[in-house]
Design a protein around this motif. Sequence first.
Motif, PDB file in Angstrom:
ATOM      1  N   ASN A  39     -42.397   9.885  -1.077  1.00 35.06           N
ATOM      2  CA  ASN A  39     -41.622   8.677  -0.743  1.00 35.06           C
ATOM      3  C   ASN A  39     -40.530   9.000   0.253  1.00 35.06           C
ATOM      4  O   ASN A  39     -40.214   8.204   1.122  1.00 35.06           O
ATOM      5  N   SER A  40     -39.933  10.171   0.091  1.00 38.18           N
ATOM      6  CA  SER A  40     -38.801  10.539   0.944  1.00 38.18           C
ATOM      7  C   SER A  40     -39.166  11.759   1.787  1.00 38.18           C
ATOM      8  O   SER A  40     -40.183  12.412   1.550  1.00 38.18           O
ATOM      9  N   GLY A  45     -33.132  12.273   1.821  1.00 37.36           N
ATOM     10  CA  GLY A  45     -33.582  11.116   1.047  1.00 37.36           C
ATOM     11  C   GLY A  45     -33.941   9.890   1.869  1.00 37.36           C
ATOM     12  O   GLY A  45     -33.947   8.774   1.352  1.00 37.36           O
ATOM     13  N   ALA A  46     -34.264  10.078   3.162  1.00 36.38           N
ATOM     14  CA  ALA A  46     -34.697   8.933   3.972  1.00 36.38           C
ATOM     15  C   ALA A  46     -36.157   8.620   3.669  1.00 36.38           C
ATOM     16  O   ALA A  46     -36.928   9.513   3.317  1.00 36.38           O
ATOM     17  N   SER A  47     -36.533   7.338   3.839  1.00 34.89           N
ATOM     18  CA  SER A  47     -37.901   6.910   3.529  1.00 34.89           C
ATOM     19  C   SER A  47     -38.897   7.429   4.565  1.00 34.89           C
ATOM     20  O   SER A  47     -38.569   7.607   5.734  1.00 34.89           O
ATOM     21  N   PRO A  54     -37.732   1.062  14.676  1.00 32.01           N
ATOM     22  CA  PRO A  54     -37.286   2.377  15.150  1.00 32.01           C
ATOM     23  C   PRO A  54     -35.928   2.778  14.581  1.00 32.01           C
ATOM     24  O   PRO A  54     -35.005   1.960  14.547  1.00 32.01           O
ATOM     25  N   ASN A  55     -35.855   4.015  14.130  1.00 37.06           N
ATOM     26  CA  ASN A  55     -34.619   4.655  13.692  1.00 37.06           C
ATOM     27  C   ASN A  55     -33.943   4.039  12.472  1.00 37.06           C
ATOM     28  O   ASN A  55     -32.834   4.422  12.126  1.00 37.06           O
ATOM     29  N   THR A  56     -34.609   3.100  11.796  1.00 38.49           N
ATOM     30  CA  THR A  56     -34.013   2.558  10.573  1.00 38.49           C
ATOM     31  C   THR A  56     -34.211   3.524   9.401  1.00 38.49           C
ATOM     32  O   THR A  56     -33.617   3.361   8.355  1.00 38.49           O
ATOM     33  N   LEU A  63     -31.180  12.903  12.091  1.00 37.37           N
ATOM     34  CA  LEU A  63     -30.552  12.897  13.416  1.00 37.37           C
ATOM     35  C   LEU A  63     -29.885  14.229  13.735  1.00 37.37           C
ATOM     36  O   LEU A  63     -29.416  14.430  14.843  1.00 37.37           O
ATOM     37  N   ILE A 168     -36.354   7.400  22.075  1.00 39.60           N
ATOM     38  CA  ILE A 168     -36.616   8.313  20.954  1.00 39.60           C
ATOM     39  C   ILE A 168     -36.498   7.558  19.630  1.00 39.60           C
ATOM     40  O   ILE A 168     -35.489   6.915  19.354  1.00 39.60           O
TER      41      ILE A 168
ATOM     42  N   ALA B  66     -37.075  10.939  -4.120  1.00 41.62           N
ATOM     43  CA  ALA B  66     -36.652   9.535  -4.207  1.00 41.62           C
ATOM     44  C   ALA B  66     -35.922   9.168  -2.918  1.00 41.62           C
ATOM     45  O   ALA B  66     -35.242  10.009  -2.325  1.00 41.62           O
ATOM     46  N   VAL B  67     -36.090   7.923  -2.486  1.00 41.15           N
ATOM     47  CA  VAL B  67     -35.392   7.456  -1.289  1.00 41.15           C
ATOM     48  C   VAL B  67     -33.957   7.122  -1.690  1.00 41.15           C
ATOM     49  O   VAL B  67     -33.726   6.280  -2.555  1.00 41.15           O
ATOM     50  N   THR B  68     -33.008   7.813  -1.087  1.00 41.84           N
ATOM     51  CA  THR B  68     -31.601   7.603  -1.432  1.00 41.84           C
ATOM     52  C   THR B  68     -30.794   7.093  -0.245  1.00 41.84           C
ATOM     53  O   THR B  68     -29.656   6.685  -0.394  1.00 41.84           O
ATOM     54  N   GLU B  69     -31.395   7.148   0.943  1.00 34.88           N
ATOM     55  CA  GLU B  69     -30.667   6.744   2.150  1.00 34.88           C
ATOM     56  C   GLU B  69     -30.975   5.298   2.507  1.00 34.88           C
ATOM     57  O   GLU B  69     -32.121   4.847   2.396  1.00 34.88           O
ATOM     58  N   ASP B  71     -30.448   2.113   5.551  1.00 32.97           N
ATOM     59  CA  ASP B  71     -30.471   2.011   7.004  1.00 32.97           C
ATOM     60  C   ASP B  71     -29.037   1.939   7.554  1.00 32.97           C
ATOM     61  O   ASP B  71     -28.296   1.002   7.277  1.00 32.97           O
ATOM     62  N   ARG B  73     -28.534   2.511  10.970  1.00 36.55           N
ATOM     63  CA  ARG B  73     -28.818   2.661  12.396  1.00 36.55           C
ATOM     64  C   ARG B  73     -27.652   2.193  13.268  1.00 36.55           C
ATOM     65  O   ARG B  73     -27.252   2.877  14.204  1.00 36.55           O
ATOM     66  N   PHE B  76     -24.844   4.752  13.288  1.00 41.92           N
ATOM     67  CA  PHE B  76     -25.191   5.979  14.026  1.00 41.92           C
ATOM     68  C   PHE B  76     -25.314   5.702  15.515  1.00 41.92           C
ATOM     69  O   PHE B  76     -24.922   6.526  16.339  1.00 41.92           O
ATOM     70  N   GLN B  77     -25.854   4.554  15.874  1.00 39.08           N
ATOM     71  CA  GLN B  77     -26.082   4.292  17.296  1.00 39.08           C
ATOM     72  C   GLN B  77     -24.798   3.868  18.003  1.00 39.08           C
ATOM     73  O   GLN B  77     -24.759   3.863  19.235  1.00 39.08           O
ATOM     74  N   LYS B  85     -33.454  -1.374  22.165  1.00 38.40           N
ATOM     75  CA  LYS B  85     -34.493  -1.773  21.215  1.00 38.40           C
ATOM     76  C   LYS B  85     -34.548  -0.817  20.025  1.00 38.40           C
ATOM     77  O   LYS B  85     -35.634  -0.456  19.553  1.00 38.40           O
ATOM     78  N   GLY B  86     -33.383  -0.383  19.580  1.00 36.99           N
ATOM     79  CA  GLY B  86     -33.330   0.496  18.426  1.00 36.99           C
ATOM     80  C   GLY B  86     -33.630   1.953  18.733  1.00 36.99           C
ATOM     81  O   GLY B  86     -33.562   2.812  17.861  1.00 36.99           O
ATOM     82  N   LEU B  87     -33.975   2.253  19.992  1.00 40.75           N
ATOM     83  CA  LEU B  87     -34.305   3.631  20.370  1.00 40.75           C
ATOM     84  C   LEU B  87     -33.101   4.337  20.990  1.00 40.75           C
ATOM     85  O   LEU B  87     -32.268   3.687  21.629  1.00 40.75           O
ATOM     86  N   TYR B  88     -33.021   5.641  20.762  1.00 43.24           N
ATOM     87  CA  TYR B  88     -32.045   6.453  21.489  1.00 43.24           C
ATOM     88  C   TYR B  88     -32.643   6.751  22.861  1.00 43.24           C
ATOM     89  O   TYR B  88     -33.803   7.170  22.941  1.00 43.24           O
TER      90      TYR B  88
END
Lengths: 501, 95
Positions: A39-40, A45-47, A54-56, A63, A168, B66-69, B71, B73, B76-77, B85-88
């Motif tokens: 899952n991570s 712990g990112a999905s 992108p990048n969510t 990063l 990216i 487990a997913v703990t993070e 979003d 974005r 960070f951006q 468009k969400g891209l670096y």
Amino acid sequence: MWRTSISWRPTGINARHRGFEMTWEIVIGLEVHAQLSTNSKIFCGASTAFGAEPNTQADAVSLALPGVLPVLNKGAVERAIKFGLATGAHIAPKSVFARKNYFYPDLPKGYQISQMDLPVVGKGTLTIQVPAVGKLPAYEKVVGLTRAHLEEDAGKSLHEDFHGMTGIDLNRAGTPLLEIVSEPDMRSAAEAIAYAKTLHTLVQWIGICDGNMQEGSFRCDVNVSVRKPGAPFGTRREIKNLNSFKFMQQAIDYEVQWQIDTLENGGKIQQATVLFNPDTGETRTMRTKEDAHDYRYFPDPDLLPLEISEAWKNEIRATMPELPQTKQQRYVAEMGLSAYDASLLTSSKAMADFFEAAATGADAKQCANWIIGEVSAQLNRDSLDIDKCPISPQQLNGMLKRIADGTISNSGAKEVFRTMWAEGGEADAIIEAKGLKQVSDTGALEKIVDEIIAANADKVAEYRSGKDKLFGFFVGLAMKASKGKANPAQMNDILKKKLLE
Amino acid sequence: MSLTSDDVKKVARLARLAMTETEIQAAHAQMTGIFGLIEDMQAINTDGIEPMSHAQDLAQRLREDAVTETDQRELFQSVAPQVEKGLYLVPQVIE
């Protein structure tokens, strides 16, 4: 000389290369990147869900923001252990993560965390069933596995024009991968593909990878070289990132032909990495050994050695399903199936489950024939997978029992099958409704035969005077008279007996 | 083994470090010293000793899958030089 090499098998190459036929031996090894179905991510712990904006799913660790540290995902290690157990491999009690250093924008740390000297999984084996080619029969082969190690995936670079810049997306950065490396044991494209398919089945079977090749969950790099049989290995070229078995076949065929042509024309093979272009069917050089990367691996100081205890291995072993290889052996030993048929029936867990349910209390061999024959053909025509089969294993089982007890003939069974597929229903109800019950009543069959003999006295005389071929003529008449319902074996016996009276 | 200034230049290039001739000479001197130290260490008999991969004698702790993070974005951006468009966005790399 090549004839003494039992591992040699022809490929499409030889047909196109009559002049040099069978003078070259093909040597292939594979490196497969299987994305682990956690899952991570492997160190944070990112999905890992596919297809997000992108990048969510690119957190501070993905990063490589200053000050972050990796924390290893237990689920990724468990999956590596499962793979090791499934391939009878050595699972390292202590393995080490290393940094593989290179600069690329989709790798923000400037290194990929991988394993080098001490991988989590060591030497193992994979048994493959290579399908028949032309007149050569199918055969089994054991392919050596060199190692399998854990590593993180990189992000994605989008080279469409962003004002002369590259976009990216780091969602994929840090996704866990198991890189599975084989020995250079394969001797034809057919063997390489059988290996890749067997591995593809296995990783899904044990639930460590979703096997989705379009989404890049199972990517193959193929090392190809050619040599004269008995000679040392030739220089290899590596075809990168093949994501379909069809492309793998085309890429290997092209690459082998290219190498043979080059050598036959007095050229030399240079070690290189090449890419396959599906549009042209050709491979082209991406980089040669001279400009190969110098990765300067060293142990990652951010990660301690990974320790795997016997107790943990045993705990995981207890949760493992019966493996395809074990099932195959059982099908051969207990059910009398051929090794190749057994391999087809274990091409996925869904297929094996279907077969076992359908074969319960029925003739296993007949059941196998129906699934490999009619069921698979019909699934192909309707572009369906076995788990979407409109006929349930129980329905098929009901039909098989009626074949076994003589209620329906094979041709009657085909009618039942077609009806079940199109309209559903149980075998007994269909047999009843369509009047497919075969006539096994000796008296009724004798009556039909008597009538035929009486009505065809001239032909009977010819038959009795030695024209054996006429037997088929009588069978045809008898089946017609019974409206196709006569039990064929019984009808044959009665005909033979009465014609000789 | 003696280190040449070409070796230093190669390592610098691999590490994407722009170094002047003076810096290269200084680094050459420092690295030669480190190599000397390693040569001294290699004289020690290490037969039968398991190679060490980490300075701490501990095993890796594992985290549950487990997913703990969530979003983040936008956050960070906000400090990225260029995004779209969400891209670096980065200078184009042609390999």
